[in-house]
Design an enzyme around this catalytic site. Sequence first.
Site, PDB file in Angstrom:
ATOM      1  N   GLU A   1       0.807  -1.212   0.000  1.00  0.00           N
ATOM      2  CA  GLU A   1       0.000   0.000   0.000  1.00  0.00           C
ATOM      3  C   GLU A   1       0.842   1.265   0.000  1.00  0.00           C
ATOM      4  O   GLU A   1       1.928   1.306   0.562  1.00  0.00           O
ATOM      5  CB  GLU A   1      -0.925  -0.003   1.220  1.00  0.00           C
ATOM      6  CG  GLU A   1      -2.096  -0.969   1.034  1.00  0.00           C
ATOM      7  CD  GLU A   1      -2.872  -1.230   2.311  1.00  0.00           C
ATOM      8  OE1 GLU A   1      -4.040  -0.842   2.378  1.00  0.00           O
ATOM      9  OE2 GLU A   1      -2.295  -1.820   3.236  1.00  0.00           O
TER      10      GLU A   1
ATOM     11  N   CYS B   1       3.117   8.433   1.370  1.00  0.00           N
ATOM     12  CA  CYS B   1       3.552   7.579   2.467  1.00  0.00           C
ATOM     13  C   CYS B   1       3.773   6.203   1.843  1.00  0.00           C
ATOM     14  O   CYS B   1       2.845   5.576   1.351  1.00  0.00           O
ATOM     15  CB  CYS B   1       2.465   7.537   3.538  1.00  0.00           C
ATOM     16  SG  CYS B   1       2.847   6.406   4.892  1.00  0.00           S
TER      17      CYS B   1
ATOM     18  N   CYS C   1       5.546  -6.866   7.813  1.00  0.00           N
ATOM     19  CA  CYS C   1       6.523  -6.347   8.774  1.00  0.00           C
ATOM     20  C   CYS C   1       6.710  -7.389   9.863  1.00  0.00           C
ATOM     21  O   CYS C   1       5.771  -8.090  10.228  1.00  0.00           O
ATOM     22  CB  CYS C   1       5.985  -5.050   9.386  1.00  0.00           C
ATOM     23  SG  CYS C   1       7.123  -4.267  10.555  1.00  0.00           S
TER      24      CYS C   1
ATOM     25  N   CYS D   1       4.730  -4.668  16.582  1.00  0.00           N
ATOM     26  CA  CYS D   1       4.128  -3.665  17.481  1.00  0.00           C
ATOM     27  C   CYS D   1       2.657  -4.011  17.720  1.00  0.00           C
ATOM     28  O   CYS D   1       1.917  -4.308  16.781  1.00  0.00           O
ATOM     29  CB  CYS D   1       4.252  -2.261  16.901  1.00  0.00           C
ATOM     30  SG  CYS D   1       5.969  -1.736  16.674  1.00  0.00           S
TER      31      CYS D   1
ATOM     32  N   CYS E   1      -0.341  -2.092  15.818  1.00  0.00           N
ATOM     33  CA  CYS E   1      -0.203  -1.807  14.385  1.00  0.00           C
ATOM     34  C   CYS E   1      -0.736  -2.956  13.525  1.00  0.00           C
ATOM     35  O   CYS E   1      -0.408  -4.119  13.760  1.00  0.00           O
ATOM     36  CB  CYS E   1       1.270  -1.554  14.060  1.00  0.00           C
ATOM     37  SG  CYS E   1       1.574  -1.199  12.325  1.00  0.00           S
TER      38      CYS E   1
ATOM     39  N   CYS F   1      -2.379   6.156  10.004  1.00  0.00           N
ATOM     40  CA  CYS F   1      -1.220   5.501  10.614  1.00  0.00           C
ATOM     41  C   CYS F   1      -1.584   4.181  11.252  1.00  0.00           C
ATOM     42  O   CYS F   1      -2.506   4.103  12.055  1.00  0.00           O
ATOM     43  CB  CYS F   1      -0.636   6.371  11.721  1.00  0.00           C
ATOM     44  SG  CYS F   1       0.147   7.843  11.138  1.00  0.00           S
TER      45      CYS F   1
END
Length: 342
Positions: A90, A103, A110, A114, A117, A329
């Site tokens: 994305e 962005c 990933c 976290c 997230c 975010c």
Amino acid sequence: MIDIKSLNLQEMTQLLRDMGEPAFRGKQVYTWLHKGVTSFEEMSNLSKPLRAKLQEQCYITVPTVARKQCSAQDGTVKYLWRLGDGNCIETVLMRYHHGNTVCISSQVGCRMGCAFCASTIAGKVRDLTASEILDQVMFTQLDSGLPISNIVLMGIGEPLDNLQNVLKFLELVNSPDGLNIGMRHISLSTCGVVPKIDELAALNLQLTLSVSLHAPDSETRSRIMPVNKAYDVEELFAACHRYFQKTGRRISFEYAMIDGVNDSDQQADLIAKKIRGMPGHVNLIPLNEVAESPFKPSRRVAAFQKRLESHGITATVRRSLGGDIDASCGQLRRKAMEEENR
Ligand code: SAH
């Protein structure tokens, strides 16, 4: 096969030289690629045999739009790109007064884990190549027709977990014969991979380093960010101070405000204490809710900001864009691809 768009001008020139071509051919090919051509056929100032030879030895990465969503609220556009191997990533285009900002993602998924997230839920699939990182900027600009002036490496992935390709990307996007976007218009965000922060510092780039802090005490930080168990908050701040000493660049600390977890006055006081000695800026992010996560947005954002400011720390509250298209975010996730695979 050579991923030709990941080559810098010098490497491109060498490649063409090795094919028995004069030095200026490298620049011709480089210029075409950075204009976003998708085939060697389009390189009309090259001879047919040369185009065929390039085609034999090299390939051009071409992402296609798998899905595109436009926010009705603020003009934010979220692209889901399909890569050559079928993986999707994305990119978010945001329209600010100071210019259009993309962005971009640095990895497919990933592995940092976290807890708040969405990008990390399914883990990491692979690193992106320099060309695939560049393509996000180039093809977002071509598809939208909007000139991109700023880049934030804050999409999916941990840029410092793919540092080599990210550095190559920075060289490409910054090059005068390419998109020519200045380092000062680029931000790189990390969850705090300490040795890589030092590697980056040594290069003395003029980009803005953003550090995802999210808690100033190790107990809280380890709870929400597994990376803290490898490089704890003391080591992280030490690295940040070294980074500032070396580069003279102000660091921006990202801080997603989570109800009852990291939003106490004592935590604000601790942040101020640890930043002391360098010009840090704290960017407070109202937590974006992720369905799989138990965390709730803090109700103390304004009070926390005041508390930081009372210590002389500049703190801003980030305006959330693209909330209606899951582009805020921490919300980027390969949802569409999962749906397709069902
Ligand atoms: N891996 C890098 C860059 C990607 S994340 C990093 O960790 O910095 C970009 C920013 O969004 C980071 O500061 C990240 O911590 C933050 N973020 C992640 N999930 C969030 C959420 N649910 N709400 C608000 N911010 C979030």
